[in-house]
Scaffold this motif. Structure first.
Motif, PDB file in Angstrom:
ATOM      1  N   ASN A 104       0.808  -1.216   0.000  1.00  0.00           N
ATOM      2  CA  ASN A 104       0.000   0.000   0.000  1.00  0.00           C
ATOM      3  C   ASN A 104       0.842   1.268   0.000  1.00  0.00           C
ATOM      4  O   ASN A 104       0.306   2.360  -0.168  1.00  0.00           O
ATOM      5  N   ASN A 105       2.142   1.136   0.220  1.00  0.00           N
ATOM      6  CA  ASN A 105       3.017   2.304   0.141  1.00  0.00           C
ATOM      7  C   ASN A 105       3.652   2.326  -1.232  1.00  0.00           C
ATOM      8  O   ASN A 105       4.272   1.350  -1.643  1.00  0.00           O
ATOM      9  N   GLU A 106       3.523   3.432  -1.936  1.00  0.00           N
ATOM     10  CA  GLU A 106       3.920   3.426  -3.338  1.00  0.00           C
ATOM     11  C   GLU A 106       5.412   3.205  -3.528  1.00  0.00           C
ATOM     12  O   GLU A 106       5.838   2.631  -4.524  1.00  0.00           O
ATOM     13  N   ILE A 107       6.235   3.649  -2.563  1.00  0.00           N
ATOM     14  CA  ILE A 107       7.673   3.491  -2.736  1.00  0.00           C
ATOM     15  C   ILE A 107       8.077   2.035  -2.599  1.00  0.00           C
ATOM     16  O   ILE A 107       8.834   1.503  -3.412  1.00  0.00           O
ATOM     17  N   THR A 108       7.554   1.361  -1.577  1.00  0.00           N
ATOM     18  CA  THR A 108       7.911  -0.048  -1.406  1.00  0.00           C
ATOM     19  C   THR A 108       7.143  -0.928  -2.382  1.00  0.00           C
ATOM     20  O   THR A 108       7.633  -1.976  -2.797  1.00  0.00           O
ATOM     21  N   ALA A 109       5.944  -0.487  -2.773  1.00  0.00           N
ATOM     22  CA  ALA A 109       5.149  -1.294  -3.706  1.00  0.00           C
ATOM     23  C   ALA A 109       5.874  -1.469  -5.031  1.00  0.00           C
ATOM     24  O   ALA A 109       5.786  -2.521  -5.662  1.00  0.00           O
ATOM     25  N   GLU A 110       6.600  -0.436  -5.452  1.00  0.00           N
ATOM     26  CA  GLU A 110       7.293  -0.518  -6.729  1.00  0.00           C
ATOM     27  C   GLU A 110       8.341  -1.614  -6.752  1.00  0.00           C
ATOM     28  O   GLU A 110       8.755  -2.058  -7.814  1.00  0.00           O
ATOM     29  N   GLU A 111       8.812  -2.001  -5.565  1.00  0.00           N
ATOM     30  CA  GLU A 111       9.882  -2.989  -5.492  1.00  0.00           C
ATOM     31  C   GLU A 111       9.363  -4.421  -5.487  1.00  0.00           C
ATOM     32  O   GLU A 111      10.131  -5.361  -5.691  1.00  0.00           O
ATOM     33  N   ILE A 112       8.075  -4.595  -5.193  1.00  0.00           N
ATOM     34  CA  ILE A 112       7.540  -5.935  -4.966  1.00  0.00           C
ATOM     35  C   ILE A 112       6.956  -6.491  -6.255  1.00  0.00           C
ATOM     36  O   ILE A 112       6.050  -5.902  -6.841  1.00  0.00           O
ATOM     37  N   ILE A 159      14.077   3.876   0.067  1.00  0.00           N
ATOM     38  CA  ILE A 159      13.293   2.708   0.466  1.00  0.00           C
ATOM     39  C   ILE A 159      13.513   2.421   1.945  1.00  0.00           C
ATOM     40  O   ILE A 159      12.564   2.235   2.714  1.00  0.00           O
ATOM     41  N   GLY A 160      14.780   2.412   2.366  1.00  0.00           N
ATOM     42  CA  GLY A 160      15.090   2.110   3.759  1.00  0.00           C
ATOM     43  C   GLY A 160      14.496   3.124   4.715  1.00  0.00           C
ATOM     44  O   GLY A 160      13.932   2.758   5.750  1.00  0.00           O
ATOM     45  N   SER A 161      14.582   4.407   4.382  1.00  0.00           N
ATOM     46  CA  SER A 161      14.059   5.404   5.306  1.00  0.00           C
ATOM     47  C   SER A 161      12.536   5.406   5.296  1.00  0.00           C
ATOM     48  O   SER A 161      11.904   5.712   6.303  1.00  0.00           O
ATOM     49  N   THR A 162      11.930   5.045   4.168  1.00  0.00           N
ATOM     50  CA  THR A 162      10.470   4.935   4.137  1.00  0.00           C
ATOM     51  C   THR A 162      10.008   3.827   5.079  1.00  0.00           C
ATOM     52  O   THR A 162       9.060   3.995   5.847  1.00  0.00           O
ATOM     53  N   ILE A 163      10.706   2.689   5.032  1.00  0.00           N
ATOM     54  CA  ILE A 163      10.337   1.583   5.912  1.00  0.00           C
ATOM     55  C   ILE A 163      10.542   1.987   7.366  1.00  0.00           C
ATOM     56  O   ILE A 163       9.694   1.738   8.231  1.00  0.00           O
ATOM     57  N   LYS A 164      11.651   2.660   7.642  1.00  0.00           N
ATOM     58  CA  LYS A 164      11.956   3.045   9.016  1.00  0.00           C
ATOM     59  C   LYS A 164      10.969   4.073   9.545  1.00  0.00           C
ATOM     60  O   LYS A 164      10.485   3.974  10.670  1.00  0.00           O
ATOM     61  N   GLU A 165      10.660   5.084   8.743  1.00  0.00           N
ATOM     62  CA  GLU A 165       9.914   6.227   9.248  1.00  0.00           C
ATOM     63  C   GLU A 165       8.412   6.123   9.030  1.00  0.00           C
ATOM     64  O   GLU A 165       7.645   6.817   9.688  1.00  0.00           O
ATOM     65  N   LYS A 166       7.992   5.293   8.083  1.00  0.00           N
ATOM     66  CA  LYS A 166       6.558   5.222   7.792  1.00  0.00           C
ATOM     67  C   LYS A 166       5.977   3.847   8.089  1.00  0.00           C
ATOM     68  O   LYS A 166       5.024   3.712   8.846  1.00  0.00           O
ATOM     69  N   ILE A 167       6.556   2.817   7.455  1.00  0.00           N
ATOM     70  CA  ILE A 167       5.941   1.499   7.537  1.00  0.00           C
ATOM     71  C   ILE A 167       5.953   0.968   8.964  1.00  0.00           C
ATOM     72  O   ILE A 167       4.935   0.513   9.485  1.00  0.00           O
ATOM     73  N   ILE A 168       7.109   1.030   9.625  1.00  0.00           N
ATOM     74  CA  ILE A 168       7.213   0.412  10.940  1.00  0.00           C
ATOM     75  C   ILE A 168       6.298   1.104  11.936  1.00  0.00           C
ATOM     76  O   ILE A 168       5.570   0.454  12.688  1.00  0.00           O
ATOM     77  N   SER A 169       6.298   2.417  11.927  1.00  0.00           N
ATOM     78  CA  SER A 169       5.544   3.141  12.954  1.00  0.00           C
ATOM     79  C   SER A 169       4.052   3.196  12.658  1.00  0.00           C
ATOM     80  O   SER A 169       3.249   3.342  13.574  1.00  0.00           O
ATOM     81  N   HIS A 170       3.665   3.081  11.406  1.00  0.00           N
ATOM     82  CA  HIS A 170       2.241   3.181  11.067  1.00  0.00           C
ATOM     83  C   HIS A 170       1.770   1.980  10.262  1.00  0.00           C
ATOM     84  O   HIS A 170       0.962   2.117   9.347  1.00  0.00           O
ATOM     85  N   ALA A 171       2.247   0.810  10.628  1.00  0.00           N
ATOM     86  CA  ALA A 171       1.966  -0.384   9.831  1.00  0.00           C
ATOM     87  C   ALA A 171       0.472  -0.654   9.709  1.00  0.00           C
ATOM     88  O   ALA A 171      -0.017  -1.033   8.640  1.00  0.00           O
TER      89      ALA A 171
END
Lengths: 371, 376
Positions: free
Chosen positions: B136-144, B278-290
């Motif tokens: 659902n996150n466009e930055i990480t979605a592009e990688e999957i 990608i790494g900072s998106t996971i750290k700052e967005k995905i983990i805290s607001h999963a």
């Protein structure tokens, strides 16, 4: 069935809560659930009732996290404001010395010892302080042309402050009266979309009141009229050109942006990114460490003239006797020097911000020509 | 003359100082001045004595600032650590519910009321939680890729922590035992040059121990042997391809980077920036607001299915009845919604991409990563 289910859910939420604002939280969760159901029904509707129940509890946990996060942001903002307040007296002292409003101890004595330099005695403060500081930073120096330097000599202070509505920050450039433009204050404001990360919504700059013939963002082209033409006057044309002062006329998203094709959108994106990089560099580096940029101490990635002889080694050894903070700084410096000694390419690859202007340079096909 | 001058300078500095660590500071300034003289003599040597004197005083002020700034960094780091500690119990609860370690109240009772769904009763936790959040996150979605999804189903937690020596942070991806690779933890570590800004020095990732034939970062090509040739076995060739799991093989600066030309350096730069995003998106967005990403609440710029009718009523309710914090959050949401509606209803998607710096950057990086592996 549906009504019973709703009632059942609410009672479950109630029994699960122990906070003082139970009633408020229950209503909040209920409303959020309604929003969720309305906006993202695809996710929940595909879940079995049991899993949906678990997701509801997860959302409750997320709500608690978000509350704690809000407090964190408040505390962090308060901490930042506290230190900005502590910095202000130092900025004021710097301003006074740079502009000759205050004379430092010992300077007059030096003047006496140099009676032959009358011109020296008349020089106030530290001339070209901000110009030199800006030129020593590789992100900013790329923006400054030789023509700009004459105007930037009159720059006497740069300040920044937060903007609350809308969220963002503002840069203020204070100029002495000068022969180029009437304004004594040029400002650049950045409006951000989100408080927590640098998503730029809009950038606004002061309109510069140039004196006639002094505009540094345009150059004047004159063409001689053809022989025998009725009009004997030379044709005057102005053309945009590179200048630091284009910083105050930042790229804007057109109101009707359906006309933008994909390539132009990307180009605009790059221009806005580069503009923001310049602004954040001034805010985060130049303003707090202006003296270090002026003297050149702050130059790291670009410094290639490293003395490897005994003097530096001895000095560094002596530094080891100093406070821990100095040691930390020295260690960092040593690491950086080692990297620099390898090749020029590596810093440009490793330094993310430093490298970005190069990227944007390549893509800015419409960059104004040299003056 | 020179000696007298030095002595005078020292006495002047001494009289100017009132702090307890006067002696230490004097020595520090003296040494820094020597360093300065050795390294940047061009600036000072061109100054007249009065101006030089003023610059020395300015450097004293700068040192006071730098000391204060160092304390600020310490306090800020302590504040961040304090809140990370407060978040941990919530992350732990989330983990337990997502992975079925703990059952929530009320779920068991619902099972009784729906005895017909045996399969439902067997399903633990919240299946595909992290996969859906990442998609659902466009930055990480592009990688999957579609192939990646089978493996990402086994992802059961993501954590981040600070790394002190060298400065940076680490991401940890915890997987259940799965048919793709042996590792149960995949890590990605970022080493930063500077504490105060995101200048990347190096990124390291876990080497994935793929089971035979299961590698998702490569695809196998088979060619039938030519008729009549001695060798009758099919030729097998592997080729790199796009995969989320390339995230664990980040781009590296070659040891001997004199061989890099400008174009290659720019390309590498773009790849490293993209990887860090990608790494900072996971750290700052995905983990805290999963949870918000899982449910889609966090999806903002991508959401095109906005219902304008009943939502407004709901928002009004939120405004009037809730706490101030809720109001603030709702106001932010409303602003975002209005922008989205304006963008999507009247104009094109382009404005959104122009305005959103981070979202646009990944596009930029893609444009530059000419060597991006082909689709699987």
């Amino acid at each position: 069935m549906s009504n019973d289910k709703d009632s059942f859910n609410v009672s479950d939420l109630t029994s699960a809560l122990k906070d003082e604002d139970r009633a408020g939280l229950v209503n909040a969760l209920k409303n959020k659930l309604q929003n969720l159901a309305g906006q993202h029904s695809d996710v929940l509707e595909n879940l079995t009732p049991k899993i949906r129940r678990r997701v509801e509890v997860l959302r409750e946990i997320q709500g608690k996290h978000d509350e704690i996060e809000t407090k964190f942001r408040e505390e962090r903002a308060a901490l930042e404001a506290k230190y900005q307040k502590l910095y202000q007296p130092l900025y004021n002292k710097r301003y006074e010395i740079v502009n000759g409003a205050t004379e430092v101890e010992g300077a007059p004595e030096d003047a006496k010892m140099d009676q032959g330099d009358e011109k020296t005695a008349e020089e106030k403060g530290v001339p070209s302080f901000w110009l030199t500081a800006l030129k020593n930073n590789d992100v900013i120096s790329e923006e400054i042309t030789e023509r700009d330097e004459g105007a930037l000599i009159y720059l006497k202070d740069i300040k920044w402050c937060k903007i609350e509505e809308p969220k963002g920050f503002k840069l203020e450039f204070f100029f002495d009266q000068n022969p180029y433009f009437k304004n004594t204050l040029l400002t650049k404001a950045y409006h951000m979309i989100d408080e927590d990360e640098p998503l730029l919504e809009k950038a606004i700059g002061t309109e510069i009141d140039w004196y006639p013939g002094k505009c540094l963002t345009q150059k004047i082209l004159k063409k001689k009229p053809k022989k025998g033409a009725k009009n004997a006057k030379p044709i005057t044309k102005t053309e945009d050109c590179e200048s630091f002062f284009n910083f105050f006329n930042p790229p804007q998203v057109p109101d009707d942006d359906e006309d933008i094709d994909e390539e132009r959108a990307e180009e605009l994106q790059n221009l806005m990114e580069q503009d923001y990089d310049i602004g954040s560099t001034i805010r985060e580096k130049i303003i707090p460490h202006a003296v270090s940029w002026f003297t050149g101490e702050a130059i790291e990635g670009e410094e290639f003239e490293i003395d490897n002889d005994d003097e530096d080694d001895i000095d560094e050894d002596e530094d080891e006797d100093e406070e821990d903070e100095d040691e930390d700084e020295e260690e960092d410096d040593e690491d950086e020097e080692e990297e620099v000694s390898k090749t020029k390419k590596k810093p440009s690859v490793l330094h993310k911000k430093g490298g970005r202007p190069q990227v944007t340079d390549d893509q800015q096909g419409e960059r104004p020509p040299e003056c | 003359m020179s000696n007298d001058k030095d002595s005078m300078n020292m006495s002047d500095l001494s009289t100017a100082l009132n702090e307890e660590d006067r002696a230490g500071l004097v020595n520090a300034l003296k040494n820094k001045l020597q360093n300065l003289a050795g390294q940047h003599s061009d600036v000072l040597e061109n100054l007249t004595p009065p101006v030089r004197k003023r610059v020395e005083f300015l450097r004293e002020i700068q040192n006071q600032y730098d000391e204060m700034e160092a304390k600020f960094f310490e306090e800020r780091a302590a504040l961040e650590a304090k809140y990370q500690k407060l978040y941990q119990p919530l992350y732990t609860k989330r983990y337990e519910i997502v992975n079925g370690v703990v059952e929530v109240e009320g779920a068991a009772e619902e099972v009784k009321s729906e005895q017909g769904e045996d399969k439902s009763a067997e399903e633990k936790g919240v299946p595909d939680f992290w996969l859906i959040a990442l998609k659902n996150n466009e930055i990480t979605a592009e990688e999957i890729t579609e192939r990646d999804e089978g493996a990402l189903k086994y992802l059961k937690d993501i954590k981040w922590s600070r790394v002190e020596e060298p400065k940076g942070f680490k991401l940890e991806f915890f997987f259940d035992q799965n048919p793709y690779f042996k590792n149960t933890v995949l890590t990605k570590t970022y080493h930063m040059i500077d504490e105060d800004e995101p200048i990347l020095e190096k990124a390291l990732g876990t080497e994935i121990e793929w089971y035979p034939g299961k590698c998702l970062t490569q695809k196998i090509l088979k060619k039938k042997p030519k008729k009549g040739s001695k060798n009758t076995k099919p030729i097998t060739k592997t080729e790199d391809c796009e995969s989320f799991f390339n995230f664990f093989s980040p781009p590296q600066v070659p040891d001997d980077d004199e061989d890099l030309d400008d174009d290659m350096a720019d390309e590498l730069q773009g790849q490293m920036e993209h990887d860090y995003d990608i790494g900072s998106t996971i750290k700052e967005k995905i983990i805290s607001h999963a949870v918000s990403w899982f449910t889609g609440e966090a999806v903002e710029a991508d959401d095109l299915d906005i219902e304008d009718d009943d939502d407004e009523i709901d928002e009004d309710d939120d405004e009037e009845d809730e706490e101030d914090d809720e109001d603030d959050e709702e106001e932010d949401d409303e602003d975002d919604d209005e922008e989205e509606e304006a963008d999507q209803g009247k104009k094109s998607k382009k404005k959104s991409s122009a305005g959103h710096k981070k979202a646009g950057r990944s596009q930029l990086a893609e444009g530059q990563a000419g060597e991006r592996p082909p689709e699987c």
